[in-house]
Structure formats: C-alpha cells, structure tokens
Design a protein around this motif. Sequence first.
Motif, PDB file in Angstrom:
ATOM      1  N   LEU A  88    -107.244-118.812 -26.654  1.00 31.22           N
ATOM      2  CA  LEU A  88    -106.149-119.786 -26.693  1.00 31.22           C
ATOM      3  C   LEU A  88    -106.049-120.444 -25.323  1.00 31.22           C
ATOM      4  O   LEU A  88    -105.796-119.763 -24.320  1.00 31.22           O
ATOM      5  CB  LEU A  88    -104.829-119.100 -27.045  1.00 31.22           C
ATOM      6  N   VAL A  89    -106.263-121.750 -25.282  1.00 25.61           N
ATOM      7  CA  VAL A  89    -106.148-122.506 -24.036  1.00 25.61           C
ATOM      8  C   VAL A  89    -104.887-123.358 -24.127  1.00 25.61           C
ATOM      9  O   VAL A  89    -104.864-124.397 -24.799  1.00 25.61           O
ATOM     10  CB  VAL A  89    -107.383-123.390 -23.780  1.00 25.61           C
ATOM     11  N   ASN A  90    -103.824-122.898 -23.481  1.00 24.75           N
ATOM     12  CA  ASN A  90    -102.571-123.642 -23.444  1.00 24.75           C
ATOM     13  C   ASN A  90    -102.676-124.700 -22.358  1.00 24.75           C
ATOM     14  O   ASN A  90    -102.259-124.489 -21.213  1.00 24.75           O
ATOM     15  CB  ASN A  90    -101.404-122.689 -23.168  1.00 24.75           C
ATOM     16  N   ASN A  91    -103.227-125.838 -22.736  1.00 22.91           N
ATOM     17  CA  ASN A  91    -103.550-126.875 -21.760  1.00 22.91           C
ATOM     18  C   ASN A  91    -102.596-128.058 -21.786  1.00 22.91           C
ATOM     19  O   ASN A  91    -102.428-128.732 -20.765  1.00 22.91           O
ATOM     20  CB  ASN A  91    -104.979-127.368 -22.013  1.00 22.91           C
ATOM     21  N   ALA A  92    -101.955-128.335 -22.905  1.00 24.14           N
ATOM     22  CA  ALA A  92    -101.117-129.531 -23.025  1.00 24.14           C
ATOM     23  C   ALA A  92    -100.065-129.571 -21.931  1.00 24.14           C
ATOM     24  O   ALA A  92     -99.389-128.573 -21.663  1.00 24.14           O
ATOM     25  CB  ALA A  92    -100.452-129.559 -24.398  1.00 24.14           C
ATOM     26  N   GLY A  93     -99.922-130.710 -21.295  1.00 20.31           N
ATOM     27  CA  GLY A  93     -98.942-130.827 -20.223  1.00 20.31           C
ATOM     28  C   GLY A  93     -98.709-132.277 -19.844  1.00 20.31           C
ATOM     29  O   GLY A  93     -99.517-133.151 -20.153  1.00 20.31           O
ATOM     30  N   ILE A  94     -97.584-132.520 -19.164  1.00 19.21           N
ATOM     31  CA  ILE A  94     -97.283-133.847 -18.648  1.00 19.21           C
ATOM     32  C   ILE A  94     -96.886-133.712 -17.184  1.00 19.21           C
ATOM     33  O   ILE A  94     -96.458-132.637 -16.744  1.00 19.21           O
ATOM     34  CB  ILE A  94     -96.151-134.549 -19.437  1.00 19.21           C
ATOM     35  N   GLY A  95     -97.018-134.798 -16.443  1.00 16.54           N
ATOM     36  CA  GLY A  95     -96.649-134.793 -15.034  1.00 16.54           C
ATOM     37  C   GLY A  95     -95.736-135.958 -14.724  1.00 16.54           C
ATOM     38  O   GLY A  95     -96.119-137.109 -14.934  1.00 16.54           O
ATOM     39  N   LEU A  96     -94.529-135.662 -14.253  1.00 16.38           N
ATOM     40  CA  LEU A  96     -93.572-136.707 -13.905  1.00 16.38           C
ATOM     41  C   LEU A  96     -93.225-136.590 -12.425  1.00 16.38           C
ATOM     42  O   LEU A  96     -92.701-135.564 -11.990  1.00 16.38           O
ATOM     43  CB  LEU A  96     -92.308-136.578 -14.756  1.00 16.38           C
ATOM     44  N   GLY A  97     -93.532-137.618 -11.676  1.00 12.32           N
ATOM     45  CA  GLY A  97     -93.242-137.610 -10.249  1.00 12.32           C
ATOM     46  C   GLY A  97     -91.952-138.338  -9.933  1.00 12.32           C
ATOM     47  O   GLY A  97     -91.291-138.890 -10.804  1.00 12.32           O
ATOM     48  N   GLY A  98     -91.578-138.327  -8.656  1.00 13.25           N
ATOM     49  CA  GLY A  98     -90.383-139.022  -8.207  1.00 13.25           C
ATOM     50  C   GLY A  98     -89.421-138.099  -7.494  1.00 13.25           C
ATOM     51  O   GLY A  98     -89.498-136.875  -7.612  1.00 13.25           O
ATOM     52  N   SER A  99     -88.514-138.698  -6.755  1.00 11.46           N
ATOM     53  CA  SER A  99     -87.529-137.940  -5.994  1.00 11.46           C
ATOM     54  C   SER A  99     -86.670-137.080  -6.913  1.00 11.46           C
ATOM     55  O   SER A  99     -86.303-137.494  -8.008  1.00 11.46           O
ATOM     56  CB  SER A  99     -86.633-138.901  -5.205  1.00 11.46           C
ATOM     57  N   VAL A 100     -86.328-135.895  -6.438  1.00 10.20           N
ATOM     58  CA  VAL A 100     -85.508-134.989  -7.231  1.00 10.20           C
ATOM     59  C   VAL A 100     -84.133-135.585  -7.511  1.00 10.20           C
ATOM     60  O   VAL A 100     -83.521-135.301  -8.551  1.00 10.20           O
ATOM     61  CB  VAL A 100     -85.383-133.615  -6.525  1.00 10.20           C
ATOM     62  N   ILE A 101     -83.626-136.422  -6.630  1.00 11.92           N
ATOM     63  CA  ILE A 101     -82.300-136.996  -6.856  1.00 11.92           C
ATOM     64  C   ILE A 101     -82.347-138.200  -7.790  1.00 11.92           C
ATOM     65  O   ILE A 101     -81.299-138.665  -8.257  1.00 11.92           O
ATOM     66  CB  ILE A 101     -81.605-137.392  -5.532  1.00 11.92           C
ATOM     67  N   GLU A 102     -83.552-138.692  -8.063  1.00  9.54           N
ATOM     68  CA  GLU A 102     -83.697-139.816  -8.980  1.00  9.54           C
ATOM     69  C   GLU A 102     -84.182-139.397 -10.360  1.00  9.54           C
ATOM     70  O   GLU A 102     -84.028-140.150 -11.327  1.00  9.54           O
ATOM     71  CB  GLU A 102     -84.662-140.850  -8.391  1.00  9.54           C
ATOM     72  N   MET A 103     -84.741-138.200 -10.472  1.00  9.46           N
ATOM     73  CA  MET A 103     -85.229-137.741 -11.767  1.00  9.46           C
ATOM     74  C   MET A 103     -84.056-137.463 -12.707  1.00  9.46           C
ATOM     75  O   MET A 103     -83.097-136.799 -12.332  1.00  9.46           O
ATOM     76  CB  MET A 103     -86.077-136.474 -11.621  1.00  9.46           C
ATOM     77  N   LEU A 148     -98.514-123.211  -7.115  1.00 14.12           N
ATOM     78  CA  LEU A 148     -98.738-122.281  -6.007  1.00 14.12           C
ATOM     79  C   LEU A 148     -98.027-122.718  -4.734  1.00 14.12           C
ATOM     80  O   LEU A 148     -97.687-121.888  -3.886  1.00 14.12           O
ATOM     81  CB  LEU A 148    -100.239-122.166  -5.702  1.00 14.12           C
ATOM     82  N   LYS A 149     -97.831-124.019  -4.566  1.00 20.94           N
ATOM     83  CA  LYS A 149     -97.231-124.546  -3.345  1.00 20.94           C
ATOM     84  C   LYS A 149     -96.397-125.772  -3.699  1.00 20.94           C
ATOM     85  O   LYS A 149     -96.642-126.446  -4.700  1.00 20.94           O
ATOM     86  CB  LYS A 149     -98.301-124.916  -2.326  1.00 20.94           C
ATOM     87  N   GLY A 150     -95.415-126.063  -2.885  1.00 20.90           N
ATOM     88  CA  GLY A 150     -94.561-127.206  -3.138  1.00 20.90           C
ATOM     89  C   GLY A 150     -95.224-128.526  -2.797  1.00 20.90           C
ATOM     90  O   GLY A 150     -96.188-128.582  -2.030  1.00 20.90           O
ATOM     91  N   ALA A 151     -94.702-129.589  -3.389  1.00 24.70           N
ATOM     92  CA  ALA A 151     -95.194-130.934  -3.095  1.00 24.70           C
ATOM     93  C   ALA A 151     -94.020-131.904  -3.177  1.00 24.70           C
ATOM     94  O   ALA A 151     -93.259-131.881  -4.155  1.00 24.70           O
ATOM     95  CB  ALA A 151     -96.281-131.336  -4.084  1.00 24.70           C
ATOM     96  N   ALA A 152     -93.874-132.714  -2.154  1.00 24.13           N
ATOM     97  CA  ALA A 152     -92.788-133.693  -2.138  1.00 24.13           C
ATOM     98  C   ALA A 152     -92.885-134.619  -3.338  1.00 24.13           C
ATOM     99  O   ALA A 152     -93.980-135.015  -3.744  1.00 24.13           O
ATOM    100  CB  ALA A 152     -92.842-134.506  -0.839  1.00 24.13           C
ATOM    101  N   GLY A 156     -89.943-131.199 -10.050  1.00 27.11           N
ATOM    102  CA  GLY A 156     -89.898-130.794 -11.450  1.00 27.11           C
ATOM    103  C   GLY A 156     -91.227-130.269 -11.935  1.00 27.11           C
ATOM    104  O   GLY A 156     -91.291-129.266 -12.658  1.00 27.11           O
ATOM    105  N   TYR A 157     -92.302-130.947 -11.557  1.00 29.78           N
ATOM    106  CA  TYR A 157     -93.644-130.518 -11.958  1.00 29.78           C
ATOM    107  C   TYR A 157     -93.978-129.167 -11.338  1.00 29.78           C
ATOM    108  O   TYR A 157     -94.500-128.276 -12.010  1.00 29.78           O
ATOM    109  CB  TYR A 157     -94.662-131.575 -11.536  1.00 29.78           C
ATOM    110  N   CYS A 158     -93.659-128.998 -10.063  1.00 30.67           N
ATOM    111  CA  CYS A 158     -93.898-127.713  -9.394  1.00 30.67           C
ATOM    112  C   CYS A 158     -93.128-126.595 -10.080  1.00 30.67           C
ATOM    113  O   CYS A 158     -93.647-125.488 -10.268  1.00 30.67           O
ATOM    114  CB  CYS A 158     -93.494-127.795  -7.923  1.00 30.67           C
ATOM    115  N   ALA A 159     -91.878-126.865 -10.445  1.00 33.61           N
ATOM    116  CA  ALA A 159     -91.065-125.862 -11.124  1.00 33.61           C
ATOM    117  C   ALA A 159     -91.709-125.437 -12.431  1.00 33.61           C
ATOM    118  O   ALA A 159     -91.761-124.241 -12.757  1.00 33.61           O
ATOM    119  CB  ALA A 159     -89.662-126.401 -11.382  1.00 33.61           C
ATOM    120  N   SER A 160     -92.218-126.403 -13.184  1.00 32.75           N
ATOM    121  CA  SER A 160     -92.819-126.075 -14.484  1.00 32.75           C
ATOM    122  C   SER A 160     -94.114-125.293 -14.321  1.00 32.75           C
ATOM    123  O   SER A 160     -94.353-124.313 -15.039  1.00 32.75           O
ATOM    124  CB  SER A 160     -93.056-127.360 -15.287  1.00 32.75           C
TER     125      SER A 160
END
Length: 266
Positions: A88-103, A148-152, A156-160
């Motif tokens: 089972l390869v759980n690969n499906a995903g989305i990536g949403l960027g942007g400032s945390v205060i604007e998301m 593994l590491k944070g990114a400005a 949200g993506y890092c959290a997921s």
Amino acid sequence: MTGRVAGKVALVTGGASGIGRSCAERLAAEGAQVVLSDLSDEQGAQVAGHIIARGGQASYLHHDVTDEAAWIDVIRQVREAHGRLDILVNNAGIGLGGSVIEMSLDDFRRQMAVNVEGVFLGVKHGLPLMRESGDGGSIINMSSVAGLKGAASLAGYCASKGAVRLFTKAVALECAGAQDKVRVNSVHPGIIETPIWDSIIGTGGPGANAAPQRSATLDAMAGAATPLGYKGDPSDIAEGVLWLASAESRYVTGAELVIDGGLSVR
C-alpha cells in the motif's frame, strides 16, 4: 534483478501523475499487479493503459482519499479482483503554500484531510486485507523533507507531513507488536519535479508555460539549497518505494527513507 515484487498486489493512491505514477509504473515493471487510484480519471486510465501496453498488470479506480466510504469501496474492489493486498503506497497529497496568517482554516483543513486523514484511512482499511493472507506486507506513507524540518510559508504542509512521519512510526510499532509481518515506513522526498509544486510556488495555471516555469524555478531552488545541486525526478522516489515494497527491506520498519539530494542535512 527483475521480478522484485512479482505476484504482489499493490495499491498506489494519487497514481495518475508525478511520484504516484512513477511508483505505479516501477512496481508493475517488477511484477506487481498494480491498482492505481486518483481523482483525475482520464490521466489515471491513461497510466493504467500505458502500464498494460508495456506488458504490466494495472487497473485504475476513481478515489477521493478523504472519503471513508470511498476507501471501503476501493478495498472491496481490490479484494474482489485480487483477493489480497501486499503493498500500500499512501501517496496522494496536496501542497498549499503561503503565510500562516493568510492561510484560511478551510485550506488548512483540506490539506490535513488529504495528507493526513487520507493516510490514516488507507492504513485503517488496507491493513485488515493485508493481514488476511498471513504473508504480511509493506505500507509506505509518503511524507516529505517538510515532515523533518520547518520551512517558511509552508507551516500547514509541514504540519501535515510531520503528522505522517510519526503516524507511520506508531503504526509500525502496532504491527510489530501484532506480529502480523506488516512493515510500515515513510518516504521523504526533497525537491522533486512534480505538479504539486505548482500550488506551492505559484507556477500553476492554464497554458503550456506552467511546466517549464515550474522546472526553471525548481532548478534554481535545488541549485541553491541542495548539496547535490540539482532537483530529483519522480523515478528517484519510485526506486526507494520499490525497495521498501520488496523483500530486500524485510528488516526495515518504522524508518524514514530520505531521498532529497542532501537537502535535509545542510
């Protein structure tokens, strides 16, 4: 070496493009019967057809990984068609960027639903079928270097992806404790040429220029941030997934397979 997963049944979510497509094609080339699922029906059917045309075994299913009823139906179809699930390869995903205060909260929740809840539902409903054969299996959850590491501007993506990382380890321990022979590992890609970057770096949109713009942007990003100095290809991730799916990694569970050109150690 050929036939590394011969006779195995594999389910790959998000298999219509990018890393998912490459994983589906690589597993099929090594003998697996591949079921790929996605929301992009035309692309997904084309990928399955391409695999079959090259002598592999594949089928496509429409699948919203955030919908539990859809997961139940997909696993039912895998059971009816193949009688088992080995990979089972759980690969499906989305990536949403942007400032945390604007998301928006809706976007944050949507990203968590696809990237985290989709993985949870895959394990919840895929694991019982995987256990039925008594032969064990391999669950491979797609995380990211962002797990593994944070990114400005990627909070949200890092959290997921961080959630996927630790969820994987917890399930690995649960399976090991159950002695069910199921191994559970996460894969952490770095800068890989895939469409998910279009929404993260803003290169998406209509027209033929979207892919070239993305490619040029990723070339610059990888050159600046990656020790190896160049971006990866989906096939680089697929090779790692194949290894985790095969008996070659039989003593590996709860691990993080980082495939990032050295990005995470800089």
